[in-house]
Design an enzyme around this catalytic site. Sequence first.
Site, mmCIF file in Angstrom:
data_model
loop_
_atom_site.group_PDB
_atom_site.id
_atom_site.type_symbol
_atom_site.label_atom_id
_atom_site.label_comp_id
_atom_site.label_asym_id
_atom_site.label_seq_id
_atom_site.Cartn_x
_atom_site.Cartn_y
_atom_site.Cartn_z
ATOM 1 N N GLU A 17 0.301 3.609 1.767
ATOM 2 C CA GLU A 17 0.408 4.042 3.167
ATOM 3 C C GLU A 17 1.804 3.749 3.723
ATOM 4 O O GLU A 17 2.216 4.323 4.725
ATOM 5 C CB GLU A 17 -0.641 3.339 4.031
ATOM 6 N N TYR A 50 -1.303 0.437 10.611
ATOM 7 C CA TYR A 50 -1.619 -0.200 9.321
ATOM 8 C C TYR A 50 -0.415 -0.128 8.383
ATOM 9 O O TYR A 50 0.004 -1.135 7.801
ATOM 10 C CB TYR A 50 -2.828 0.499 8.687
ATOM 11 N N SER A 75 0.818 -1.217 0.000
ATOM 12 C CA SER A 75 0.000 0.000 0.000
ATOM 13 C C SER A 75 0.852 1.268 0.000
ATOM 14 O O SER A 75 1.940 1.312 0.589
ATOM 15 C CB SER A 75 -0.872 -0.019 1.258
HETATM 16 O O1 F7E Z 1 -8.674 8.467 4.010
HETATM 17 C C1 F7E Z 1 -8.908 11.969 5.184
HETATM 18 C C2 F7E Z 1 -8.021 11.039 5.985
HETATM 19 O O2 F7E Z 1 -9.779 6.441 4.931
HETATM 20 C C3 F7E Z 1 -8.140 9.315 3.010
HETATM 21 C C4 F7E Z 1 -7.159 2.425 2.389
HETATM 22 O O3 F7E Z 1 -7.727 1.694 1.323
HETATM 23 O O4 F7E Z 1 -5.896 3.801 0.894
HETATM 24 C C5 F7E Z 1 -6.843 3.832 1.952
HETATM 25 O O5 F7E Z 1 -6.326 4.540 3.080
HETATM 26 C C6 F7E Z 1 -7.812 10.670 3.602
HETATM 27 C C7 F7E Z 1 -7.012 10.645 4.902
HETATM 28 O O6 F7E Z 1 -8.139 6.234 2.987
HETATM 29 C C8 F7E Z 1 -12.211 11.797 6.666
HETATM 30 O O7 F7E Z 1 -7.452 11.721 7.107
HETATM 31 C C9 F7E Z 1 -10.814 13.351 6.077
HETATM 32 O O8 F7E Z 1 -6.005 11.617 4.838
HETATM 33 O O9 F7E Z 1 -10.327 7.184 2.592
HETATM 34 P P1 F7E Z 1 -9.318 7.053 3.647
HETATM 35 P P2 F7E Z 1 -6.587 6.072 3.396
HETATM 36 O O10 F7E Z 1 -6.369 6.271 4.815
HETATM 37 O O11 F7E Z 1 -5.790 6.916 2.452
HETATM 38 C C10 F7E Z 1 -4.659 3.145 1.193
HETATM 39 C C11 F7E Z 1 -3.826 3.103 -0.058
HETATM 40 C C12 F7E Z 1 -4.820 1.835 1.845
HETATM 41 O O12 F7E Z 1 -4.012 0.938 1.681
HETATM 42 C C13 F7E Z 1 -5.902 1.721 2.861
HETATM 43 O O13 F7E Z 1 -6.224 0.380 3.133
HETATM 44 O O14 F7E Z 1 -9.042 11.327 3.925
HETATM 45 N N1 F7E Z 1 -10.247 12.152 5.786
HETATM 46 N N2 F7E Z 1 -12.005 13.163 6.634
HETATM 47 C C14 F7E Z 1 -11.086 11.162 6.118
HETATM 48 N N3 F7E Z 1 -10.984 9.838 6.001
HETATM 49 C C15 F7E Z 1 -12.035 9.098 6.433
HETATM 50 N N4 F7E Z 1 -11.971 7.756 6.308
HETATM 51 N N5 F7E Z 1 -13.152 9.677 6.995
HETATM 52 C C16 F7E Z 1 -13.280 11.017 7.129
HETATM 53 O O15 F7E Z 1 -14.294 11.508 7.628
#
Ligand code: F7E
Length: 392
Positions: A195, A217, A193
């Site tokens: 990440e 993670y 990932s």
């Molecule tokens: O967050 C911001 C949050 O949870 C994206 C997974 O598939 O991609 C994914 O991980 C961004 C972050 O995805 C909210 O802080 C703001 O900066 O959609 P996300 P992620 O963390 O990038 C990678 C490649 C993986 O491998 C993972 O498994 O959005 N954000 N406000 C928020 N995020 C969430 N979830 N909810 C909010 O309300």
Amino acid sequence: MVLEPIQVGSVTLDPVLVLLGLLGFAALALLVLVVIVAVHMSRRRREAHESDAQLAELKVRLRTLAEISVSRHGELARAVNERLDRMTHRVGSDLTETARKTTDSIAKLHERLAVIDSAQKNLTDLSSLIRAMRDSDPDEVYNLGAVSFVAYSWENAPLTTDVTGKGVLNMLEAVRLHSADDLGRIRFYQASSSEMFGKVQEVPQRETTLLWPRSPYGVSKVFGHYMTINYRESYGMHASSGILFNHESPRRGPEFVTRKISQAVARIHLGTQKDIVLGNLDAERDWGFAGDYVEAMWLMLQQEQADDYVISTGETHSIREFLTLAFARVGIDEWEPYVRQDERFMRPAEVDQLIGDAAKARAALGWEPRVSFPELVAMMVDADVEAQKAGW
Ligand code: F7E
């Protein structure tokens, strides 16, 4: 006008009284009619309500059934169909059609894949994975299993480590043991990932960029990534690692930011939700379409040599930009009044910006993303508007 008395035999009737009597009768008849209609409508409403509740339950059941396990498709299809048969007289043909499609696709999946029954197999249980290898005797293994919600990984770091990190080692071991003396026989894909790049040490990020994960993670994914490389180098296994940047689609879980937004925008558009509460709006991600990325995974396992590849679009966009396009799709130009921010959704350590360089995948696999960022946002919002209209 003077009304003449009405003579009926020897009886003389006052015409005003007759008129009043007739009016009274008509009023009584109307009242009875109104009561009958009211009772009927209330029964219809009650039935509709019951039917709605049953429909809702059926929908949940259909989804759950579809998600539990594709390997038990026969049993699932039977359960869905039995329930549908009982309900067909009450439900619309569109739902019946949806259910049929669901069972059809489950059956198709089963035909194509040697599927592991998720109820009995577990990434933390090596023996169950060995059994899975024995039962399916696969040519290719794609390890997409993980505790994948980054925010949750702080809530339960040990579990994340067991599943997302050590789970990879268990899968590699299961593949190695099943391969016996032909260690290149089974091709293995590990879902690494973006990440892992976390606090990025190079822009854009490529296969050689130093990893600096920022969440339990991310740390677990780094472990899995290097274990995959290690098994390839130690045993000559055909083990590849795809460093996939964020990949989205209408099937994305609603806890992830893209789907959370597309679902909320659809509901706001249809008047069933007031606003949306988010965390950091300034984070930037390289978002691509999951369908394109799955193709890249498959391409990796078709190569003569196993290797590691970054899969990304090469563009980065903030949550604000996603909001702008998503709201614009339903005709709302000013999204600020609909969005609130809350500490609850901020992360202890944020990954501020990700942008990948997929040059190696382009050159070696001939892979290119097909869906652009605006197309992806539109696809997700449109799908959610349709889903909301259909009551899903
Ligand atoms: O967050 C911001 C949050 O949870 C994206 C997974 O598939 O991609 C994914 O991980 C961004 C972050 O995805 C909210 O802080 C703001 O900066 O959609 P996300 P992620 O963390 O990038 C990678 C490649 C993986 O491998 C993972 O498994 O959005 N954000 N406000 C928020 N995020 C969430 N979830 N909810 C909010 O309300």
